[in-house]
Scaffold this active site. Structure first.
Site, PDB file in Angstrom:
ATOM      1  N   HIS A  48      -0.659  -6.433   6.641  1.00 33.03           N
ATOM      2  CA  HIS A  48       0.190  -6.108   7.994  1.00 33.03           C
ATOM      3  C   HIS A  48      -0.523  -5.024   8.563  1.00 33.03           C
ATOM      4  O   HIS A  48      -0.658  -5.035   9.694  1.00 33.03           O
ATOM      5  CB  HIS A  48       1.685  -5.556   7.475  1.00 33.03           C
ATOM      6  N   GLU A  95       5.641   3.317   4.750  1.00 36.21           N
ATOM      7  CA  GLU A  95       7.212   2.873   3.922  1.00 36.21           C
ATOM      8  C   GLU A  95       7.164   3.774   2.798  1.00 36.21           C
ATOM      9  O   GLU A  95       8.492   3.911   2.468  1.00 36.21           O
ATOM     10  CB  GLU A  95       7.164   1.505   3.816  1.00 36.21           C
ATOM     11  N   ILE A 150       0.782  -1.164  -0.071  1.00 35.61           N
ATOM     12  CA  ILE A 150      -0.009   0.104   0.068  1.00 35.61           C
ATOM     13  C   ILE A 150       0.734   1.306  -0.111  1.00 35.61           C
ATOM     14  O   ILE A 150       2.069   1.099   0.270  1.00 35.61           O
ATOM     15  CB  ILE A 150      -0.833   0.089   1.159  1.00 35.61           C
ATOM     16  N   VAL A 172       6.023 -11.043   1.470  1.00 34.51           N
ATOM     17  CA  VAL A 172       6.611 -12.210   1.692  1.00 34.51           C
ATOM     18  C   VAL A 172       6.014 -12.806   2.922  1.00 34.51           C
ATOM     19  O   VAL A 172       5.151 -12.075   3.737  1.00 34.51           O
ATOM     20  CB  VAL A 172       8.262 -11.820   2.358  1.00 34.51           C
TER      21      VAL A 172
END
Length: 295
Positions: free
Chosen positions: A166, A113, A109, A226
């Site tokens: 996440h 980060e 998204i 991952v």
């Protein structure tokens, strides 16, 4: 096949092929940026796989890699594996004489980060003639639709699928809610999205599951590039146990999104798009509007 990202070309970008503007002496590189992982098994089939795919798809660009997680980088360094962060990688490219850089992250998204990566790029931008940043997996509505097309292949008869992302503590978590909404509007009522650290929560996803009275089988899919710590601990252990205590038969699929060739292709398409399109400077755009000019 390359699918144009229509929403990106409506107001945010203008067509300008970076490679066609190269002059004698210019050098261009592709910097792939990953959050990273300490798990060799999932790295090989996700990060290493898309790195190789990018090398194969863009031979005209010299390839480089960077990680953003300082925790992962510190752990890897203790194993004798050194990964550069984006600033270090860009500094090295400058030292090697590169003038133009395409940066593509494997973020899911447009969250913190990506915000951090943009700040790194802004700091290093004066050192280059041009740096362009590609979009994360989910950016335009077309991206969401393509991702849903990939995910629906994972559906099973009489099984409810929970996609576990996440999550984030910023408003960017709404992008997970958008995916959840689009799954429902596209008719995939046997899917729900939950997150480890955001909204929709895992409890929200369970609430949708309980609305499917006849379904007793559930599969948990990491909605992460991952299948690392969160997948192997939060999803395959904690979340699985919660559902089993509710009486469900649960399967946890330990597969990162980055393992899927169709998902990899979306990132490749984003690279191809950003090579040929330049993002508009919003400040300059407003100045032009104030002066009665439009791009």
């Amino acid at each position: 096949m390359y699918l144009p990202v229509y929403a990106q070309s409506e107001g945010n970008f203008v067509h300008e092929d970076m490679l066609q503007n190269l002059q004698n002496g210019d050098k261009a590189a592709l910097l792939m940026v990953h959050f990273g992982t300490t798990h060799d098994d999932t790295r090989a089939v996700t990060i290493d796989a898309i790195n190789q795919k990018a090398k194969d798809e863009f031979p005209q660009l010299d390839f480089r890699e960077a990680y953003t997680s300082r925790i992962i980088m510190r752990k890897l360094s203790k194993r004798g594996v050194r990964k550069l962060n984006p600033v270090e990688a860009l500094a090295q490219l400058k030292a090697e004489g590169y003038t133009h850089v395409i940066v593509q992250s494997t973020n899911i998204i447009d969250g913190i980060e990506m915000e951090s990566l943009r700040k790194d790029i802004d700091m290093m931008k004066p050192l280059f003639k041009e740096i362009r940043l590609g979009m994360p997996l989910l950016y335009s509505p077309e991206d969401y639709k393509q991702v849903i097309d990939c995910l629906k292949e994972k559906s099973k008869e009489k099984t409810f699928t929970i996609l576990v992302g996440h999550g984030t503590y910023t408003p960017a978590t709404a992008q997970y809610a958008m995916l959840d909404y689009m799954l429902q509007t596209e008719g995939y009522s046997d899917f729900a999205v939950g997150t480890v650290e955001g909204y929709p929560t895992f409890d929200n996803a369970i609430g949708k599951l309980k609305g499917q009275k006849k379904i007793k089988q559930v599969q948990l899919l990491p909605f992460m590039f991952v299948a690392g710590d969160h997948a192997k601990n939060d999803i395959a252990v904690d979340m699985k146990e919660v559902l089993e205590k509710e009486g469900y038969e649960v399967t946890a699929l330990m597969e990162g999104l980055g393992e899927q060739p169709a998902i990899q292709q979306i990132y490749i398409d984003h690279i191809r798009f950003i090579i040929k399109h330049k993002q508009i400077d919003i400040v300059q755009k407003k100045i032009n509007y104030a002066n009665g000019k439009e791009l």
